[in-house]
Motif scaffolding. Sequence first.
Motif, PDB file in Angstrom:
ATOM      1  N   SER A 117       0.856  -1.180   0.000  1.00  0.00           N
ATOM      2  CA  SER A 117       0.000   0.000   0.000  1.00  0.00           C
ATOM      3  C   SER A 117       0.894   1.232   0.000  1.00  0.00           C
ATOM      4  N   LYS A 118       0.792   2.041  -1.061  1.00  0.00           N
ATOM      5  CA  LYS A 118       1.605   3.260  -1.119  1.00  0.00           C
ATOM      6  C   LYS A 118       1.204   4.225  -0.005  1.00  0.00           C
ATOM      7  N   ALA A 119      -0.091   4.360   0.208  1.00  0.00           N
ATOM      8  CA  ALA A 119      -0.588   5.302   1.214  1.00  0.00           C
ATOM      9  C   ALA A 119      -0.134   4.917   2.617  1.00  0.00           C
ATOM     10  N   ALA A 120      -0.271   3.659   2.979  1.00  0.00           N
ATOM     11  CA  ALA A 120       0.070   3.218   4.329  1.00  0.00           C
ATOM     12  C   ALA A 120       1.529   2.783   4.453  1.00  0.00           C
ATOM     13  N   GLN A 121       2.217   2.650   3.308  1.00  0.00           N
ATOM     14  CA  GLN A 121       3.597   2.143   3.300  1.00  0.00           C
ATOM     15  C   GLN A 121       3.705   0.841   4.098  1.00  0.00           C
ATOM     16  N   LYS A 122       2.763  -0.059   3.777  1.00  0.00           N
ATOM     17  CA  LYS A 122       2.703  -1.320   4.490  1.00  0.00           C
ATOM     18  C   LYS A 122       2.324  -2.437   3.512  1.00  0.00           C
ATOM     19  N   ASP A 123       2.915  -3.613   3.698  1.00  0.00           N
ATOM     20  CA  ASP A 123       2.578  -4.759   2.863  1.00  0.00           C
ATOM     21  C   ASP A 123       1.273  -5.387   3.342  1.00  0.00           C
ATOM     22  N   TYR A 124       0.550  -5.968   2.394  1.00  0.00           N
ATOM     23  CA  TYR A 124      -0.655  -6.721   2.738  1.00  0.00           C
ATOM     24  C   TYR A 124      -0.774  -7.909   1.792  1.00  0.00           C
ATOM     25  N   ILE A 125      -1.527  -8.878   2.194  1.00  0.00           N
ATOM     26  CA  ILE A 125      -1.722 -10.098   1.418  1.00  0.00           C
ATOM     27  C   ILE A 125      -3.080 -10.026   0.733  1.00  0.00           C
ATOM     28  N   SER A 126      -3.086 -10.212  -0.579  1.00  0.00           N
ATOM     29  CA  SER A 126      -4.354 -10.321  -1.297  1.00  0.00           C
ATOM     30  C   SER A 126      -4.700 -11.800  -1.392  1.00  0.00           C
ATOM     31  N   GLU A 127      -5.979 -12.095  -1.318  1.00  0.00           N
ATOM     32  CA  GLU A 127      -6.430 -13.484  -1.400  1.00  0.00           C
ATOM     33  C   GLU A 127      -7.605 -13.599  -2.353  1.00  0.00           C
ATOM     34  N   TYR A 128      -7.543 -14.630  -3.154  1.00  0.00           N
ATOM     35  CA  TYR A 128      -8.652 -15.004  -4.025  1.00  0.00           C
ATOM     36  C   TYR A 128      -8.984 -16.458  -3.726  1.00  0.00           C
ATOM     37  N   PHE A 129     -10.204 -16.817  -3.979  1.00  0.00           N
ATOM     38  CA  PHE A 129     -10.659 -18.171  -3.724  1.00  0.00           C
ATOM     39  C   PHE A 129     -11.169 -18.781  -5.028  1.00  0.00           C
ATOM     40  N   ALA A 130     -11.514 -20.053  -4.996  1.00  0.00           N
ATOM     41  CA  ALA A 130     -11.932 -20.751  -6.213  1.00  0.00           C
ATOM     42  C   ALA A 130     -13.037 -19.987  -6.933  1.00  0.00           C
ATOM     43  N   GLU A 131     -14.036 -19.529  -6.221  1.00  0.00           N
ATOM     44  CA  GLU A 131     -15.152 -18.797  -6.845  1.00  0.00           C
ATOM     45  C   GLU A 131     -14.661 -17.550  -7.572  1.00  0.00           C
ATOM     46  N   ASN A 132     -13.732 -16.800  -6.944  1.00  0.00           N
ATOM     47  CA  ASN A 132     -13.167 -15.611  -7.591  1.00  0.00           C
ATOM     48  C   ASN A 132     -12.442 -15.961  -8.877  1.00  0.00           C
ATOM     49  N   MET A 133     -11.733 -17.090  -8.869  1.00  0.00           N
ATOM     50  CA  MET A 133     -10.959 -17.491 -10.044  1.00  0.00           C
ATOM     51  C   MET A 133     -11.870 -17.937 -11.188  1.00  0.00           C
ATOM     52  N   VAL A 134     -12.975 -18.552 -10.865  1.00  0.00           N
ATOM     53  CA  VAL A 134     -13.936 -18.949 -11.900  1.00  0.00           C
ATOM     54  C   VAL A 134     -14.527 -17.697 -12.552  1.00  0.00           C
ATOM     55  N   ILE A 135     -14.862 -16.706 -11.731  1.00  0.00           N
ATOM     56  CA  ILE A 135     -15.379 -15.433 -12.259  1.00  0.00           C
ATOM     57  C   ILE A 135     -14.297 -14.731 -13.077  1.00  0.00           C
ATOM     58  N   LEU A 136     -13.071 -14.739 -12.583  1.00  0.00           N
ATOM     59  CA  LEU A 136     -11.950 -14.134 -13.310  1.00  0.00           C
ATOM     60  C   LEU A 136     -11.788 -14.780 -14.687  1.00  0.00           C
ATOM     61  N   ALA A 137     -11.898 -16.097 -14.742  1.00  0.00           N
ATOM     62  CA  ALA A 137     -11.751 -16.797 -16.028  1.00  0.00           C
ATOM     63  C   ALA A 137     -12.810 -16.355 -17.023  1.00  0.00           C
ATOM     64  N   GLU A 138     -13.960 -15.988 -16.529  1.00  0.00           N
ATOM     65  CA  GLU A 138     -15.047 -15.559 -17.406  1.00  0.00           C
ATOM     66  C   GLU A 138     -14.896 -14.105 -17.854  1.00  0.00           C
ATOM     67  N   THR A 139     -14.297 -13.265 -17.007  1.00  0.00           N
ATOM     68  CA  THR A 139     -14.335 -11.824 -17.258  1.00  0.00           C
ATOM     69  C   THR A 139     -12.997 -11.176 -17.606  1.00  0.00           C
ATOM     70  N   TYR A 140     -11.884 -11.696 -17.098  1.00  0.00           N
ATOM     71  CA  TYR A 140     -10.597 -11.001 -17.192  1.00  0.00           C
ATOM     72  C   TYR A 140     -10.196 -10.690 -18.632  1.00  0.00           C
ATOM     73  N   ASN A 141     -10.295 -11.651 -19.499  1.00  0.00           N
ATOM     74  CA  ASN A 141      -9.863 -11.451 -20.888  1.00  0.00           C
ATOM     75  C   ASN A 141     -11.057 -11.503 -21.847  1.00  0.00           C
ATOM     76  N   ALA A 142     -12.196 -11.025 -21.404  1.00  0.00           N
ATOM     77  CA  ALA A 142     -13.423 -11.081 -22.211  1.00  0.00           C
ATOM     78  C   ALA A 142     -13.264 -10.351 -23.552  1.00  0.00           C
ATOM     79  N   LYS A 143     -12.458  -9.288 -23.581  1.00  0.00           N
ATOM     80  CA  LYS A 143     -12.249  -8.526 -24.817  1.00  0.00           C
ATOM     81  C   LYS A 143     -11.073  -9.067 -25.633  1.00  0.00           C
ATOM     82  N   GLY A 144     -10.362 -10.038 -25.083  1.00  0.00           N
ATOM     83  CA  GLY A 144      -9.232 -10.626 -25.801  1.00  0.00           C
ATOM     84  C   GLY A 144      -8.012  -9.730 -25.889  1.00  0.00           C
ATOM     85  N   ASP A 145      -7.869  -8.800 -24.922  1.00  0.00           N
ATOM     86  CA  ASP A 145      -6.775  -7.833 -24.998  1.00  0.00           C
ATOM     87  C   ASP A 145      -5.769  -7.926 -23.846  1.00  0.00           C
ATOM     88  N   LYS A 146      -5.843  -8.969 -23.046  1.00  0.00           N
ATOM     89  CA  LYS A 146      -4.974  -9.076 -21.866  1.00  0.00           C
ATOM     90  C   LYS A 146      -3.706  -9.900 -22.104  1.00  0.00           C
TER      91      LYS A 146
END
Length: 149
Positions: free
Chosen positions: A63-92
């Motif tokens: 975090s630039k504002a807090a100057q502190k590290d943090y852990i991001s977490e995704y779960f199976a459901e998030n990854m399934v949604i990501l697979a559907e939406t992340y490259n939907a336009k074919g530009d990633k």
Amino acid sequence: MKKYLLVITIAFYTFQIHAQTAQDTIDIKRVALAYIEAQHNPNPKLMESALHPRLVKRSVFRSKAAQKDYISEYFAENMVILAETYNAKGDKFPGNPRKEVKLLDISERTASVKLLADAWIDYMHIVKTNGEWKIINVLWQYNDITQHE
């Protein structure tokens, strides 16, 4: 005593050599590739087929504002949604995206894999449950560490 230790050591290494099959190696690589290919060509069903329902995907961001590290977490459901939406336009991803799978370690029911993609590296733990290999953990980072801010 040394004789027994030698027998135990030989038995251990013999077990390790036979702990996985050629089919396991193929299946592990297939699961790792399904994970990235489901993002290349939006395919939530393919992503879901590669993931254990209790998957957790993590990374470290700053975090630039807090100057502190943090852990991001995704779960199976998030990854399934990501697979559907992340490259939907074919530009990633580039036309011929990088997808290099390196098997770091394989045993009878667990495997460690390094996936090298275009912009990032994924370290995966893959587990064999009910006869199927599934990704259960992913630790990833961008190749360009400044993208973690």
